[in-house]
Motif scaffolding. Structure first.
Motif, PDB file in Angstrom:
ATOM      1  N   PRO A 107      34.040  46.619  47.447  1.00  0.00           N
ATOM      2  CA  PRO A 107      33.246  45.430  47.096  1.00  0.00           C
ATOM      3  C   PRO A 107      32.719  45.445  45.669  1.00  0.00           C
ATOM      4  N   GLN A 108      32.383  46.627  45.152  1.00  0.00           N
ATOM      5  CA  GLN A 108      31.870  46.701  43.785  1.00  0.00           C
ATOM      6  C   GLN A 108      32.961  46.396  42.759  1.00  0.00           C
ATOM      7  N   VAL A 109      34.153  46.939  42.977  1.00  0.00           N
ATOM      8  CA  VAL A 109      35.263  46.680  42.047  1.00  0.00           C
ATOM      9  C   VAL A 109      35.686  45.214  42.121  1.00  0.00           C
ATOM     10  N   VAL A 110      35.815  44.692  43.333  1.00  0.00           N
ATOM     11  CA  VAL A 110      36.211  43.285  43.486  1.00  0.00           C
ATOM     12  C   VAL A 110      35.188  42.372  42.818  1.00  0.00           C
ATOM     13  N   LYS A 111      33.928  42.587  43.064  1.00  0.00           N
ATOM     14  CA  LYS A 111      32.877  41.773  42.453  1.00  0.00           C
ATOM     15  C   LYS A 111      32.967  41.831  40.927  1.00  0.00           C
ATOM     16  N   THR A 112      33.163  43.026  40.396  1.00  0.00           N
ATOM     17  CA  THR A 112      33.208  43.211  38.934  1.00  0.00           C
ATOM     18  C   THR A 112      34.368  42.456  38.316  1.00  0.00           C
ATOM     19  N   GLU A 119      42.236  36.641  38.086  1.00  0.00           N
ATOM     20  CA  GLU A 119      42.841  35.586  38.900  1.00  0.00           C
ATOM     21  C   GLU A 119      42.978  36.008  40.351  1.00  0.00           C
ATOM     22  N   ARG A 120      43.498  37.235  40.576  1.00  0.00           N
ATOM     23  CA  ARG A 120      43.666  37.761  41.922  1.00  0.00           C
ATOM     24  C   ARG A 120      43.356  39.246  41.942  1.00  0.00           C
ATOM     25  N   VAL A 121      42.873  39.705  43.101  1.00  0.00           N
ATOM     26  CA  VAL A 121      42.703  41.140  43.334  1.00  0.00           C
ATOM     27  C   VAL A 121      43.617  41.509  44.500  1.00  0.00           C
ATOM     28  N   LEU A 122      44.460  42.495  44.299  1.00  0.00           N
ATOM     29  CA  LEU A 122      45.383  42.955  45.331  1.00  0.00           C
ATOM     30  C   LEU A 122      44.868  44.279  45.880  1.00  0.00           C
ATOM     31  N   ILE A 123      44.696  44.358  47.186  1.00  0.00           N
ATOM     32  CA  ILE A 123      44.249  45.594  47.822  1.00  0.00           C
ATOM     33  C   ILE A 123      45.378  46.099  48.708  1.00  0.00           C
ATOM     34  N   ALA A 124      45.883  47.290  48.406  1.00  0.00           N
ATOM     35  CA  ALA A 124      47.035  47.834  49.121  1.00  0.00           C
ATOM     36  C   ALA A 124      46.652  49.094  49.883  1.00  0.00           C
ATOM     37  N   ASP A 125      47.118  49.191  51.110  1.00  0.00           N
ATOM     38  CA  ASP A 125      46.920  50.398  51.912  1.00  0.00           C
ATOM     39  C   ASP A 125      48.032  50.482  52.944  1.00  0.00           C
ATOM     40  N   ILE A 126      48.403  51.697  53.299  1.00  0.00           N
ATOM     41  CA  ILE A 126      49.466  51.908  54.271  1.00  0.00           C
ATOM     42  C   ILE A 126      48.990  51.685  55.704  1.00  0.00           C
ATOM     43  N   LEU A 138      33.957  42.101  52.104  1.00  0.00           N
ATOM     44  CA  LEU A 138      34.097  41.316  50.881  1.00  0.00           C
ATOM     45  C   LEU A 138      33.469  39.931  50.896  1.00  0.00           C
ATOM     46  N   GLY A 139      33.067  39.448  52.036  1.00  0.00           N
ATOM     47  CA  GLY A 139      32.310  38.207  52.105  1.00  0.00           C
ATOM     48  C   GLY A 139      32.875  37.072  51.271  1.00  0.00           C
ATOM     49  N   ASN A 140      32.087  36.573  50.308  1.00  0.00           N
ATOM     50  CA  ASN A 140      32.442  35.393  49.526  1.00  0.00           C
ATOM     51  C   ASN A 140      33.604  35.605  48.571  1.00  0.00           C
ATOM     52  N   PHE A 141      34.045  36.855  48.388  1.00  0.00           N
ATOM     53  CA  PHE A 141      35.128  37.119  47.441  1.00  0.00           C
ATOM     54  C   PHE A 141      36.514  37.073  48.087  1.00  0.00           C
ATOM     55  N   LEU A 142      36.575  36.838  49.396  1.00  0.00           N
ATOM     56  CA  LEU A 142      37.852  36.888  50.114  1.00  0.00           C
ATOM     57  C   LEU A 142      38.890  35.919  49.548  1.00  0.00           C
ATOM     58  N   GLY A 143      38.440  34.782  49.044  1.00  0.00           N
ATOM     59  CA  GLY A 143      39.368  33.793  48.503  1.00  0.00           C
ATOM     60  C   GLY A 143      40.143  34.264  47.296  1.00  0.00           C
ATOM     61  N   LYS A 144      39.671  35.332  46.660  1.00  0.00           N
ATOM     62  CA  LYS A 144      40.329  35.863  45.463  1.00  0.00           C
ATOM     63  C   LYS A 144      41.175  37.110  45.754  1.00  0.00           C
ATOM     64  N   VAL A 145      41.232  37.511  47.032  1.00  0.00           N
ATOM     65  CA  VAL A 145      41.830  38.807  47.372  1.00  0.00           C
ATOM     66  C   VAL A 145      43.066  38.643  48.256  1.00  0.00           C
ATOM     67  N   ASP A 146      44.101  39.419  47.940  1.00  0.00           N
ATOM     68  CA  ASP A 146      45.288  39.537  48.788  1.00  0.00           C
ATOM     69  C   ASP A 146      45.337  40.943  49.351  1.00  0.00           C
TER      70      ASP A 146
END
Length: 263
Positions: A107-112, A119-126, A138-146
């Protein structure tokens, strides 16, 4: 010595032993059992149950616990990464977070980066459950995250598609030959001039801390010891070529932040 002091000391020892046993069972112990039973040889076979079972994820992912595991250096390490991200021009750019680390790093990195104009934040995990858990933070930031369910050592993202990549305490959990692959993939996906921010364990300077760290790794996470020498991430990146690297160490050298710029 008073009876209550003895009882208190014994209770504390029992609690610490129970905590240690719990973490052993859900980390290295589980992998030993898998090996003995020859259970699964998939891309996920090295992943501890503590990172894949949703009940365990929710039980352990509590900020004070995570901070204690990192000897209360979590905030300092995250602050370094956040500070460096704030210095970048991320307007209309993409940022990748490789692996869903516990604590508030995501959440801290996404917010920053969103506030910096990404434009977009990509979060990858296996692990799917890790992505589900990260999404809940991530609350209100979900719209910017894939959210991308992919292996950090064999990503499907194209070459040069992101401008920054954050890898927070992933390498020490990977088998040795996969550590270099993960770093190679991190570089492949970065644009020229892009930044890789890597937080990891490091070989401590003080002999006592080094002995304690060596014991911790031997018992719980033996794959992490290679970061001290043969799989030192800074050395790996420099040997690959095409990187300009800077390392900052913390708590008598026990932790490190590497900022690597792709040339």
């Amino acid at each position: 010595m008073k009876t209550w002091m003895i009882s208190g000391a014994l209770a504390l020892i029992f609690l610490l032993a129970l905590t240690g046993l719990f973490f052993f069972v859900v980390t290295r112990g589980a992998l030993l059992v898998r090996g003995l039973l020859s259970v699964s040889n998939s891309d996920k076979s090295h992943v501890y149950p503590i990172y894949s079972n949703m009940r365990l994820i929710k039980l352990v992912d509590f900020q004070p616990i995570i901070s204690a595991i990192l000897l209360f250096q979590y905030h300092r390490l995250l602050s370094k990464i956040v500070s460096e991200l704030k210095q970048l021009d991320l307007r209309n750019k993409k940022v990748l977070i490789t692996s869903c680390a516990f604590g508030n790093v995501i959440p801290q990195v996404v917010k920053t980066v969103v506030q910096a104009g990404a434009e977009r934040v990509l979060i990858a995990d296996i692990i799917h459950n890790e992505l589900v858990h990260a999404k809940s933070k991530l609350g209100n930031f979900l719209g910017k995250v894939d959210f991308i369910e992919e292996n950090a050592t064999a990503m499907k993202l194209g070459d040069g598609v992101v401008d920054a990549n954050v890898m927070f305490f992933l390498l020490h959990e990977l088998p040795h030959h996969l550590k270099r692959q993960a770093l190679s993939e991190a570089g492949r996906m970065l644009k020229p001039g892009g930044k890789l921010f890597l937080a990891e364990f490091h070989r401590p300077e003080l002999w006592l801390l080094r002995a304690l760290s060596w014991t911790y790794f031997k018992v719980f996470e033996p794959l992490g010891l290679a970061l001290w020498d043969t799989c030192d991430p800074l050395g790996c990146l420099e040997n690959m070529g095409g990187w300009t690297c800077e390392r900052t160490t913390y708590f008598f050298g026990n932790f490190q932040i590497i900022t690597a710029t792709k040339q």
